[in-house]
Design a protein around this motif. Structure first.
Motif, PDB file in Angstrom:
ATOM      1  N   LEU A 188       0.847  -1.199   0.000  1.00 45.46           N
ATOM      2  CA  LEU A 188       0.000   0.000   0.000  1.00 45.46           C
ATOM      3  C   LEU A 188       0.884   1.251   0.000  1.00 45.46           C
ATOM      4  O   LEU A 188       1.806   1.379   0.804  1.00 45.46           O
ATOM      5  N   ASN A 189       0.581   2.158  -0.914  1.00 44.04           N
ATOM      6  CA  ASN A 189       1.309   3.423  -1.022  1.00 44.04           C
ATOM      7  C   ASN A 189       0.317   4.580  -0.952  1.00 44.04           C
ATOM      8  O   ASN A 189      -0.740   4.539  -1.578  1.00 44.04           O
ATOM      9  N   LEU A 190       0.688   5.591  -0.188  1.00 45.34           N
ATOM     10  CA  LEU A 190      -0.184   6.754  -0.022  1.00 45.34           C
ATOM     11  C   LEU A 190       0.653   8.026  -0.066  1.00 45.34           C
ATOM     12  O   LEU A 190       1.722   8.093   0.552  1.00 45.34           O
ATOM     13  N   GLN A 191       0.153   9.013  -0.807  1.00 39.28           N
ATOM     14  CA  GLN A 191       0.753  10.334  -0.812  1.00 39.28           C
ATOM     15  C   GLN A 191      -0.354  11.368  -0.640  1.00 39.28           C
ATOM     16  O   GLN A 191      -1.367  11.319  -1.343  1.00 39.28           O
ATOM     17  N   ALA A 192      -0.165  12.265   0.309  1.00 35.02           N
ATOM     18  CA  ALA A 192      -1.122  13.351   0.542  1.00 35.02           C
ATOM     19  C   ALA A 192      -0.338  14.651   0.674  1.00 35.02           C
ATOM     20  O   ALA A 192       0.638  14.722   1.428  1.00 35.02           O
ATOM     21  N   HIS A 193      -0.762  15.671  -0.073  1.00 27.43           N
ATOM     22  CA  HIS A 193      -0.030  16.932  -0.115  1.00 27.43           C
ATOM     23  C   HIS A 193      -0.937  18.098   0.287  1.00 27.43           C
ATOM     24  O   HIS A 193      -2.160  18.021   0.177  1.00 27.43           O
ATOM     25  N   ASN A 194      -0.296  19.164   0.757  1.00 31.29           N
ATOM     26  CA  ASN A 194      -1.004  20.396   1.107  1.00 31.29           C
ATOM     27  C   ASN A 194      -2.103  20.143   2.139  1.00 31.29           C
ATOM     28  O   ASN A 194      -3.213  20.682   2.052  1.00 31.29           O
ATOM     29  N   ILE A 195      -1.801  19.315   3.121  1.00 33.51           N
ATOM     30  CA  ILE A 195      -2.784  18.938   4.133  1.00 33.51           C
ATOM     31  C   ILE A 195      -3.253  20.149   4.935  1.00 33.51           C
ATOM     32  O   ILE A 195      -4.411  20.219   5.362  1.00 33.51           O
ATOM     33  N   ARG A 196      -2.368  21.129   5.129  1.00 36.27           N
ATOM     34  CA  ARG A 196      -2.712  22.321   5.911  1.00 36.27           C
ATOM     35  C   ARG A 196      -3.341  23.430   5.061  1.00 36.27           C
ATOM     36  O   ARG A 196      -3.541  24.556   5.542  1.00 36.27           O
ATOM     37  N   ASN A 197      -3.662  23.126   3.792  1.00 35.56           N
ATOM     38  CA  ASN A 197      -4.326  24.098   2.902  1.00 35.56           C
ATOM     39  C   ASN A 197      -3.500  25.377   2.700  1.00 35.56           C
ATOM     40  O   ASN A 197      -4.053  26.473   2.579  1.00 35.56           O
ATOM     41  N   ILE A 198      -2.177  25.240   2.665  1.00 36.09           N
ATOM     42  CA  ILE A 198      -1.319  26.408   2.452  1.00 36.09           C
ATOM     43  C   ILE A 198      -1.447  26.896   1.016  1.00 36.09           C
ATOM     44  O   ILE A 198      -1.592  28.090   0.755  1.00 36.09           O
ATOM     45  N   GLN A 199      -1.398  25.958   0.078  1.00 37.21           N
ATOM     46  CA  GLN A 199      -1.601  26.286  -1.328  1.00 37.21           C
ATOM     47  C   GLN A 199      -3.102  26.224  -1.652  1.00 37.21           C
ATOM     48  O   GLN A 199      -3.835  25.414  -1.095  1.00 37.21           O
TER      49      GLN A 199
END
Length: 538
Positions: free
Chosen positions: A184-195
């Motif tokens: 299983l592979n997971l990538q999550a970006h901009n979790i803090r809603n900066i962009q």
């Protein structure tokens, strides 16, 4: 020439300059000091963090054998971190071989100080005992201390998460049949809603995994992890070649027995505080054998489960703010059956070689009627076709159903005949035609079975039975002969179905199941004993 010599002389002086030595030497020395200090700090930090994590978590304990802090870059690496449930400490709930936390340097340029986490080959192990212990605990999940534990690992809030080659194992009742998501592979970006903070779903994520060995699944989507009161998610799900048989240990508790079968599906889902939408474009199951098993031992639980399912179905039907749609659901090459172990003489009825398609299913009346069609073999031999048109229940059940079964070998139904009529047959065929309509709380329709060339008594097969039972079967055979249509050599009866829906809260399919069950056995298996007695008097 002179100019060249002057340059060399200047470079030599610069090389020997104390200023240069200080400019170069100080950073190098600082790097060496920080690098060395990192190793001196490892053990005190490891011990302190292990203690702090154990204080944070309620009902769980933590072991942290190794830790390394890198002062250059301000990164932290935890090694072989394990989490155990205190109620069942035999195996770790979570094991992190490598967990690395560091500053998300790209966002420093935007003036935000946040973290990125990387987990390499984590393993999550869950079993039924642990889940039951969690459910029985008076401490809620929010009070377990997980959020505080993450903060104690690294003080900055996570903005980027990457998981490589994870595995999730669930053991229900049989430890020899675990359910495993692997690689299983997971990538999550901009979790803090900066962009893109003004976007509805500013974060992006991707997940892919192997399912039960041969299956594959992936989710690509967007999210707002900071939405209140809970995160919002929108994504596309794709499942390929998922072996359904692995679910048999879980479905057994619902009286379902599953063997074989491969599942494929695709669709989209959006679930947020403001939108709830599930759109299944396609779901296909091939080669599955599934039986529903009814027994006296589980009868009470079955009844309770049916009430729960019925209540859930009523709540979902035309529920505002929730849209559930399925464009196409299909079952091909499947065998679907019902086993009744509650009778003195158990039996099984089934359809095989199914070619079933359900189109335009929805939980909302406004989406129009759903259509279903079926081609199959009843009891493995009778050509069967069925069609249904139905709408989600709004003003009450709304259904049109027709079923046609042709030339089923009666010998395949002997278990049913023994259970309800205490007799069996050696030859003959069975056919059936039925129509059922439910609208405005009114029920109309009929069910008409046909018996052809039915032979009940066979001296060779029944020679071991008692004389009384042999006479009984001979009388039943005589009744069948008396009832035959001389031109068609068929025994036919007909049961009309009329009336009102007694309980408007009852679901459509519960009504259908009860009507068919009652009318089927009343029409197909009339009181043979009564008819046989009458024939004997004549």
């Amino acid at each position: 020439m002179t100019e060249s010599m002057e340059k060399k002389s200047w470079a030599k002086k610069l090389k020997g300059s104390k200023t240069v030595r200080w400019v170069v030497g100080i950073p190098v020395a600082l790097v060496l000091i920080l690098y060395s200090a990192s190793y001196f700090l490892d053990e005190p930090l490891r011990s302190s963090m292990e203690k702090k994590l154990n204080q944070d978590l309620k009902g769980y304990s933590v072991r942290l054998p190794g830790l390394h802090i890198q002062l250059i870059g301000l990164s932290l690496t935890l090694k072989e971190l394990t989490v155990l449930q205190e109620a069942h400490p035999d195996s770790p709930v979570v094991h992190f071989p490598i967990l690395k936390a560091s500053i998300h340097w790209r966002e420093v340029l935007t003036g935000k100080l946040v973290a990125e986490f990387m987990l390499d080959q984590p393993k999550i192990n869950i079993n039924l005992q642990q889940l039951r212990s969690e459910a029985d605990s008076e401490v809620s999940l929010k009070e377990r201390g997980w959020q505080q534990a993450v903060k104690d690992i690294y003080p900055l809030k996570i903005n980027s998460l990457k998981i490589n080659d994870a595995s999730i194992t669930y053991i229900d009742q049989d430890p020899k049949k675990p359910l495993v998501l692997s690689h299983l592979n997971l990538q999550a970006h901009n979790i803090r809603n900066i962009q893109l903070p003004d976007k509805v779903y500013p974060s992006s994520f991707h997940l892919d995994t192997a399912i039960f060995g041969t299956g594959r699944g992936s989710i690509d989507g967007e999210a707002n992890f900071l939405a209140q009161p809970y995160p919002g998610v929108k994504g596309r799900l794709v499942l390929k070649k998922v072996p359904i048989e692995h679910l048999s240990t879980v479905t057994a508790r619902s009286n379902l027995s599953i063997h074989g079968g491969m599942l494929q599906a695709s669709g989209n889902a959006e679930y947020s505080p403001t939108v709830k939408n599930i759109h299944l474009e396609n779901l296909a199951i091939q080669g599955m054998k599934m039986d529903y098993i009814h027994s006296q031992r589980t009868a009470a639980a079955e009844k309770k489960g049916a009430v729960i399912v019925e209540k859930a179905a009523k709540e979902l039907s035309n529920k505002p703010g929730l849209m559930i749609r399925a464009d196409q659901v299909s079952l091909t090459g499947c065998t679907l059956g019902m086993v009744n172990k509650a009778m003195r003489k158990p039996y099984r009825i089934f359809v095989s070689d199914t070619d079933f398609h359900l189109n335009n299913f929805s939980n909302h009346f406004s989406q129009g009627p759903a259509q279903a069609r079926l081609k199959a073999k009843f009891m493995g031999s009778g050509n069967t076709s069925a069609s249904a048109v139905f709408r989600p229940e709004k003003g009450g059940p709304d259904l049109d159903l027709s079923i046609k079964i042709e030339d089923t070998q009666l010998k395949t139904m002997n278990d049913v005949l023994r259970s309800y009529g205490d007799f069996d047959v050696s030859a003959g065929s069975f056919s059936l035609v039925t129509e059922l309509h439910i609208k405005n709380d009114a029920i109309t329709g009929y069910i008409k079975p046909f018996f052809k060339d039915m032979k009940v008594y066979d001296r060779r097969k029944d020679k071991e039975r008692g004389f009384g039972h042999q006479m009984y079967e001979m009388l039943i055979g005589g009744v069948a002969t008396l009832l035959e249509n001389r031109s068609q050599q068929e025994v036919a009866t007909k049961a009309d179905i009329t009336g009102r829906v007694g309980n408007p809260e009852t679901s459509t399919w519960q009504i259908v199941a009860e009507l068919i069950k009652n009318a089927f056995f009343k029409a197909i298996l009339p009181s043979f004993e009564k008819e046989a007695a009458g024939a004997g008097k004549r």
